[in-house]
Design a protein around this motif. Structure first.
Motif, short mmCIF file in Angstrom:
data_model
loop_
_atom_site.label_atom_id
_atom_site.label_comp_id
_atom_site.label_asym_id
_atom_site.label_seq_id
_atom_site.Cartn_x
_atom_site.Cartn_y
_atom_site.Cartn_z
N ALA A 1 41.43 44.07 34.85
CA ALA A 1 42.47 45.04 34.53
C ALA A 1 43.18 45.52 35.79
O ALA A 1 44.41 45.64 35.83
CB ALA A 1 41.85 46.23 33.80
N LYS A 2 42.41 45.76 36.86
CA LYS A 2 43.02 46.22 38.11
C LYS A 2 43.83 45.12 38.79
O LYS A 2 44.86 45.38 39.40
CB LYS A 2 41.92 46.71 39.06
N ASP A 3 43.36 43.87 38.66
CA ASP A 3 44.05 42.76 39.32
C ASP A 3 45.27 42.27 38.57
O ASP A 3 45.98 41.38 39.04
CB ASP A 3 43.07 41.58 39.51
N GLY A 4 45.50 42.82 37.37
CA GLY A 4 46.66 42.41 36.60
C GLY A 4 46.48 41.15 35.81
O GLY A 4 47.45 40.55 35.36
N ARG A 5 45.24 40.71 35.65
CA ARG A 5 44.99 39.49 34.87
C ARG A 5 44.77 39.86 33.42
O ARG A 5 44.12 40.84 33.09
CB ARG A 5 43.77 38.76 35.43
N GLY A 6 45.29 39.04 32.51
CA GLY A 6 45.16 39.29 31.09
C GLY A 6 43.75 39.08 30.59
O GLY A 6 42.89 38.52 31.28
N LEU A 7 43.50 39.50 29.38
CA LEU A 7 42.18 39.45 28.78
C LEU A 7 42.23 38.63 27.50
O LEU A 7 43.30 38.35 26.97
CB LEU A 7 41.69 40.86 28.48
#
Length: 601
Positions: free
Chosen positions: A241-247
């Motif tokens: 979430a902090k790194d901007g990667r989707g889930l």
């Protein structure tokens, strides 16, 4: 150029002395009670504002995070209320009881218990997620964001504990949602406890700092929806979430986890005017609405659903207990919050009421001398061939919310049968308390249902039956969970603990406010006395290991934030004047956080 300082004038000195004497002899009046008219309370607080809290911005601004799966634009806005107002919910009560009344005395007892337990939290676990009531230390359960503080803000306010409320707001204003004590954030718990607590305390007090923190947290929760389908994950990987990667959403989650985000995110959009939060949760609601009549029991959803496959239909186990409960609870509450503006919530509520009444509710066989007209909610299993649903007469404390849900829905939909069944369900859970020597209901148990009538009338769709010892013995012998000392009429006690849960008192509160029947308040007082006596450590309150024991009950080192947020709040409210958190002015989320209704009905 020099200015000569003038000498103090005797008249001014005398005036200053007089004002000081007046201040000392006539201190500023105490704040009006929470049940006073809102205009009176707001006027007092505008003239007695505390120092502005020190706002600490979280170290990560999740609003600036670029999503990998951006939502389509424009975002859907919360619909306006429908033109015709929804029906009135609360009973038309007479004037508030005078000071010194029985209700007022009971309310003071509840407040005193809260004050004692709150002092223990402040002394031994201040700003921690929860207190360990036996070892008297802190524990972090929900990411270390002071869950008990946030969850208890509105209770502090409603109990008139203004100094404690101001102290808590000061600390909450400094929570850093950019850091977590755990690697994952649970979307459901964060929404109902943290976001719900912040929004409710803001609705009650108007403190801007609480809304600023709610917006920070709402932006973090939007990360849960950054998936290819825009359906949420159950757990947010905090590093991703902090790194901007989707889930990626999970393939198997309990239905309540996905279905209990709507009320809080909708309220956040209503308060801020930012539609992104409502837009995110509206996709879930429409997914459940589209599949409601395609399940093995049309009107209900299976306990487990799949967000990765967008599947809320496949599954054969149905319950109103843990894992599914608040999904159903939010259907009439969303209908109320939106003022009937979105017809899917009314439709889903009717489907839930009809299917539950037909398949999950049963009248238990009661021992001789007990003639209570009560209902219990059980579970249903459908086999692989899709044959007729089979009732499993097991219930749990979490299921006790359904009495209040039925009554609330019945009033909103002008359905008196639903209100009456809600009353029978609430009385059922009250009976499950007093049936034990401790006066406390266990976490999970089973009963023997009355056999179905050959031709029940419309007014007796849950026929009563006489006690049948042979049938009872057959049921208890068939269950390995049965233990020596299990009282009648229970066939087994599957989990004898009491975890300080609120669902039974929640339903009594709603039924009292809906019907005005003082019997529900008396049941609540009996329940409070048993819970207070059975859970007290002398310093705080603790969960109980086995409520079926006689005498002193063994305690557990466990006291979650919902003890303050829900259980004690509902006990306090049922003995308070009905104007305090009127059900025609507020809707309470599943953590008992009251949200102000945006429209006057």
């Amino acid at each position: 150029m020099f200015f000569r300082r003038s000498k103090p004038r005797p008249l001014l000195l005398a005036l200053a002395a007089a004002l000081t004497l007046i201040y000392l002899l006539y201190p500023s009046p105490a704040p009006p009670p929470p049940e006073a008219p809102e205009s009176v309370r707001l006027a007092w607080h505008m003239n007695h504002l505390p120092p502005r809290p020190t706002f600490r911005k979280s170290t990560i601004d999740f609003r600036r995070r670029r999503p990998e799966n951006p939502p389509p634009l424009p975002a859907s806005k919360p619909p306006p209320p429908r033109p015709d107002p929804l029906p009135r919910i609360q009973h038309d009560f007479p004037e508030a009881p005078p000071p010194g009344s029985r209700a007022e005395a009971r309310r003071r007892e509840v407040r005193a218990l809260f004050v004692r337990d709150w002092a223990a939290y402040c002394d031994h676990a201040w700003a921690a997620d929860a207190l360990l009531p036996l070892s008297l230390g802190p524990t972090e359960q929900f990411n270390g964001w002071a869950a008990t503080l946030v969850d208890s803000l509105d209770t502090l306010y409603l109990l008139g504990l203004r100094a404690e409320f101001d102290e808590a707001v000061e600390r909450v204003a400094q929570i850093n949602f950019g850091s977590s004590t755990a690697a994952r954030v649970n979307t459901f718990e964060t929404t109902i406890r943290y976001l719900g607590g912040l929004l409710s305390a803001h609705d009650l007090s108007g403190r801007p700092v609480l809304l600023r923190k709610a917006v920070e947290l709402g932006d973090l929760l939007l990360v849960a929806f950054d998936t290819p389908s825009r359906l949420p994950v159950d757990w947010i990987d905090f590093r991703r979430a902090k790194d901007g990667r989707g889930l990626l959403p999970e393939g198997r989650v309990v239905s309540a986890a996905a279905g209990t985000l709507s009320l809080e995110m909708t309220r956040l959009s209503q308060v801020t005017g930012d539609p992104r939060y409502f837009d995110a949760v509206s996709r879930i609601s429409h997914l459940f609405a589209a599949g409601q009549n395609d399940t093995a029991i049309p009107g209900l959803w299976p306990m487990y659903v799949s967000m990765s496959h967008e599947d809320v239909v496949t599954g054969r186990f149905f319950t109103l207990g843990g894992g599914a409960d608040s999904l159903y609870e939010y259907l009439p509450k969303m209908h109320l919050l939106l003022g009937g503006g979105d017809p899917i919530y009314e439709s889903m509520t009717r489907g839930f009421l009809n299917a539950t009444s037909a398949h999950l509710l049963f009248r238990p066989m009661l021992p001789p001398g007990v003639e209570d007209d009560i209902l219990i909610s059980g579970n249903v299993q459908v086999d692989r061939e899709g044959n007729s649903p089979v009732l499993e007469p097991e219930t749990e404390h979490l299921t006790c919310f359904v009495g209040g849900a039925f009554a609330l829905a019945g009033r909103l939909l002008s359905d008196p049968v639903a209100v009456e069944n809600g009353a029978r369900l609430a009385r059922g859970c009250a009976y499950l308390y007093r049936a034990f020597a401790s006066g406390i209901m266990p976490e999970r148990l089973t009963m023997v249902p009355c056999p179905p009538s050959a031709s029940p009338s419309a007014s007796a769709s849950y026929p009563s039956c006489e006690w049948n010892s042979t049938l009872y013995d057959e049921e208890t012998q068939a269950r390995r969970e049965w233990k020596e000392g299990t009282p009648l009429p229970f066939s087994s006690i599957k989990d004898p603990r009491y975890l300080l849960r609120p669902e039974a008192i929640e339903s009594l509160f709603v039924l009292y406010r809906v019907t005005g029947d003082e019997a529900f308040a008396d049941m609540a007082w009996e329940m409070f006395m048993a819970v207070r006596g059975g859970t007290s450590t002398g310093v705080a309150s603790a969960a109980v290991k086995d409520v079926t024991e006689v005498g002193e009950l063994e305690k557990m080192d466990y006291m979650e934030s919902f003890w303050f947020a829900e259980t004690l709040k509902y006990f306090y409210l049922i003995f308070s004047p009905p104007s305090l958190i009127s059900l025609d002015e507020y809707v309470l989320n599943t953590e008992a956080h009251p949200f102000r209704l945006p429209s006057t009905r």
